[in-house]
Design a protein around this motif. Structure first.
Motif, PDB file in Angstrom:
ATOM      1  N   PRO A 145       0.798  -1.233   0.000  1.00 39.24           N
ATOM      2  CA  PRO A 145       0.000   0.000   0.000  1.00 39.24           C
ATOM      3  C   PRO A 145       0.830   1.283   0.000  1.00 39.24           C
ATOM      4  N   GLN A 146       2.010   1.255   0.612  1.00 36.98           N
ATOM      5  CA  GLN A 146       2.833   2.463   0.684  1.00 36.98           C
ATOM      6  C   GLN A 146       3.726   2.654  -0.538  1.00 36.98           C
ATOM      7  N   LEU A 147       3.800   1.638  -1.403  1.00 39.35           N
ATOM      8  CA  LEU A 147       4.681   1.719  -2.566  1.00 39.35           C
ATOM      9  C   LEU A 147       3.951   1.596  -3.894  1.00 39.35           C
ATOM     10  N   CYS A 148       2.758   1.068  -3.886  1.00 37.39           N
ATOM     11  CA  CYS A 148       2.105   0.665  -5.142  1.00 37.39           C
ATOM     12  C   CYS A 148       1.845   1.829  -6.107  1.00 37.39           C
ATOM     13  N   THR A 149       1.778   3.057  -5.599  1.00 34.22           N
ATOM     14  CA  THR A 149       1.533   4.202  -6.483  1.00 34.22           C
ATOM     15  C   THR A 149       2.830   4.930  -6.864  1.00 34.22           C
ATOM     16  N   LEU A 150       3.971   4.444  -6.396  1.00 36.41           N
ATOM     17  CA  LEU A 150       5.234   5.132  -6.617  1.00 36.41           C
ATOM     18  C   LEU A 150       5.933   4.619  -7.872  1.00 36.41           C
ATOM     19  N   PRO A 151       6.784   5.444  -8.490  1.00 35.09           N
ATOM     20  CA  PRO A 151       7.581   4.960  -9.625  1.00 35.09           C
ATOM     21  C   PRO A 151       8.675   4.004  -9.155  1.00 35.09           C
ATOM     22  N   PHE A 152       8.908   2.968  -9.954  1.00 35.98           N
ATOM     23  CA  PHE A 152       9.920   1.943  -9.653  1.00 35.98           C
ATOM     24  C   PHE A 152      11.016   1.982 -10.708  1.00 35.98           C
ATOM     25  N   LEU A 153      12.262   1.925 -10.259  1.00 37.75           N
ATOM     26  CA  LEU A 153      13.400   1.658 -11.140  1.00 37.75           C
ATOM     27  C   LEU A 153      13.918   0.273 -10.786  1.00 37.75           C
ATOM     28  N   ILE A 154      13.807  -0.663 -11.727  1.00 42.46           N
ATOM     29  CA  ILE A 154      14.243  -2.044 -11.516  1.00 42.46           C
ATOM     30  C   ILE A 154      15.529  -2.259 -12.305  1.00 42.46           C
ATOM     31  N   LEU A 176       6.272  -8.909 -15.280  1.00 40.92           N
ATOM     32  CA  LEU A 176       6.108  -7.481 -15.028  1.00 40.92           C
ATOM     33  C   LEU A 176       4.980  -6.859 -15.833  1.00 40.92           C
ATOM     34  N   GLU A 177       4.807  -7.299 -17.051  1.00 43.52           N
ATOM     35  CA  GLU A 177       3.762  -6.697 -17.883  1.00 43.52           C
ATOM     36  C   GLU A 177       2.374  -6.827 -17.253  1.00 43.52           C
ATOM     37  N   PRO A 178       1.949  -8.037 -16.879  1.00 42.40           N
ATOM     38  CA  PRO A 178       0.603  -8.125 -16.275  1.00 42.40           C
ATOM     39  C   PRO A 178       0.539  -7.570 -14.858  1.00 42.40           C
ATOM     40  N   LEU A 179       1.604  -7.773 -14.069  1.00 43.43           N
ATOM     41  CA  LEU A 179       1.554  -7.371 -12.674  1.00 43.43           C
ATOM     42  C   LEU A 179       1.631  -5.859 -12.505  1.00 43.43           C
ATOM     43  N   ALA A 180       2.479  -5.215 -13.280  1.00 38.19           N
ATOM     44  CA  ALA A 180       2.716  -3.779 -13.108  1.00 38.19           C
ATOM     45  C   ALA A 180       1.957  -2.930 -14.123  1.00 38.19           C
ATOM     46  N   ARG A 181       0.971  -3.504 -14.784  1.00 35.51           N
ATOM     47  CA  ARG A 181       0.188  -2.730 -15.752  1.00 35.51           C
ATOM     48  C   ARG A 181      -0.493  -1.560 -15.032  1.00 35.51           C
ATOM     49  N   GLY A 182      -0.356  -0.377 -15.596  1.00 33.12           N
ATOM     50  CA  GLY A 182      -0.946   0.809 -14.980  1.00 33.12           C
ATOM     51  C   GLY A 182      -0.034   1.488 -13.981  1.00 33.12           C
ATOM     52  N   LYS A 183       1.084   0.854 -13.658  1.00 36.28           N
ATOM     53  CA  LYS A 183       2.056   1.454 -12.734  1.00 36.28           C
ATOM     54  C   LYS A 183       3.193   2.076 -13.542  1.00 36.28           C
ATOM     55  N   ARG A 184       3.977   2.902 -12.891  1.00 35.30           N
ATOM     56  CA  ARG A 184       5.119   3.536 -13.549  1.00 35.30           C
ATOM     57  C   ARG A 184       6.395   2.818 -13.127  1.00 35.30           C
ATOM     58  N   TRP A 185       6.993   2.112 -14.054  1.00 38.92           N
ATOM     59  CA  TRP A 185       8.194   1.359 -13.735  1.00 38.92           C
ATOM     60  C   TRP A 185       9.142   1.344 -14.933  1.00 38.92           C
ATOM     61  N   ILE A 186      10.419   1.200 -14.615  1.00 35.26           N
ATOM     62  CA  ILE A 186      11.473   1.136 -15.615  1.00 35.26           C
ATOM     63  C   ILE A 186      12.333  -0.083 -15.298  1.00 35.26           C
ATOM     64  N   LEU A 187      12.583  -0.906 -16.289  1.00 32.36           N
ATOM     65  CA  LEU A 187      13.479  -2.057 -16.143  1.00 32.36           C
ATOM     66  C   LEU A 187      14.677  -1.836 -17.042  1.00 32.36           C
ATOM     67  N   LYS A 188      15.881  -1.807 -16.442  1.00 34.21           N
ATOM     68  CA  LYS A 188      17.091  -1.539 -17.214  1.00 34.21           C
ATOM     69  C   LYS A 188      18.200  -2.514 -16.824  1.00 34.21           C
ATOM     70  N   PRO A 189      19.026  -2.936 -17.800  1.00 35.81           N
ATOM     71  CA  PRO A 189      20.212  -3.737 -17.474  1.00 35.81           C
ATOM     72  C   PRO A 189      21.294  -2.822 -16.916  1.00 35.81           C
ATOM     73  N   CYS A 190      22.169  -3.366 -16.083  1.00 38.14           N
ATOM     74  CA  CYS A 190      23.255  -2.534 -15.571  1.00 38.14           C
ATOM     75  C   CYS A 190      24.408  -3.392 -15.075  1.00 38.14           C
ATOM     76  N   SER A 191      25.538  -2.739 -14.917  1.00 38.47           N
ATOM     77  CA  SER A 191      26.724  -3.361 -14.321  1.00 38.47           C
ATOM     78  C   SER A 191      27.661  -2.238 -13.916  1.00 38.47           C
ATOM     79  N   LEU A 192      28.604  -2.549 -13.041  1.00 42.59           N
ATOM     80  CA  LEU A 192      29.578  -1.548 -12.609  1.00 42.59           C
ATOM     81  C   LEU A 192      30.511  -1.142 -13.745  1.00 42.59           C
ATOM     82  N   ASP A 193      30.560  -1.945 -14.800  1.00 42.50           N
ATOM     83  CA  ASP A 193      31.419  -1.632 -15.937  1.00 42.50           C
ATOM     84  C   ASP A 193      30.868  -0.502 -16.796  1.00 42.50           C
TER      85      ASP A 193
END
Length: 219
Positions: A145-154, A176-193
């Motif tokens: 409830p405290q996070l569901c309306t917030l933007p997510f960076l994954i 993520l597509e069905p679960l986070a539909r209607g939410k604001r989220w970003i999924l990005k690959p990353c590494s320390l390199d």
């Protein structure tokens, strides 16, 4: 007295040329002085309070330390929680990183209050069991409830490892597509390199936070 024609489409007598030139110099100097010395301070950068979660070993502490230009030596996984002010050109992110050990994750929700956004870091090269645990924790956060309306960076971290799963594989496995539909989220690959890519991902999150600031209040 003979007059000269200058490119200002007006006649100027040679005797007045010195005064005319001196006046231009003084005006130019005054404008430079105003620009350099009388300019007001830049507007303060907005600050956002974020919570950063993920399993132990996902790389949360290392990523945040690199973003703060801290030494990579002697980095130790967070056991409780830590707070870092991560500076960007257009914002300051006050990131509360929560430890990801089994005996700490059950207390995560106690630290959610006041958050304006969420950073979830996962190890894209982890075992199937750990990936399943990470998926369950992300699902729980997305529905809290405290996070569901917030933007997510994954962040799918450790993309530099041979066993790393692609972003498309992560998106499908985490549903993520069905679960986070209607939410604001970003999924990005990353590494320390590739910290530039990490910074770009955080910039996208800042854009979502700024958009949230301009949303009309709901009555």
């Amino acid at each position: 007295m003979e007059c000269l024609i200058v490119d200002r489409s007006s006649a100027v007598c040679p005797g007045n040329m010195f005064l005319f030139t001196l006046n231009e110099i003084l005006c130019g100097t005054y404008k430079c002085f105003r620009a350099l010395c009388c300019k007001g301070p830049p507007p303060p950068r907005p600050e956002y309070d974020l919570v950063c979660i993920g399993l132990s070993g996902s790389g949360k502490t290392s990523l945040l330390s690199q973003l703060c230009s801290e030494s990579a030596e002697n980095i130790v996984s967070t056991t409780g929680f830590s707070i870092k002010a991560v500076p960007f050109q257009n914002a300051i992110l006050n990131v509360k990183e929560l430890g990801g050990a089994d005996n700490i994750r059950k207390y995560w929700s106690r630290y959610y209050q006041g958050s304006q956004g969420v950073i979830f870091v996962l190890d894209s090269a982890s075992s199937e069991d750990d990936l399943e645990t990470a998926r369950n924790e992300l699902h729980s956060a997305l529905q809290h409830p405290q996070l569901c309306t917030l933007p997510f960076l994954i962040l799918a971290n450790h993309q530099d490892k041979p066993a790393a799963r692609s972003v498309q594989e992560i998106k499908k496995y985490f549903e993520l597509e069905p679960l986070a539909r209607g939410k604001r989220w970003i999924l990005k690959p990353c590494s320390l390199d590739d910290m530039e890519a990490v910074k770009d991902s955080f910039s996208l999150l800042i854009n979502l936070l700024e958009e949230r600031d301009f949303e009309p209040s709901r009555m």
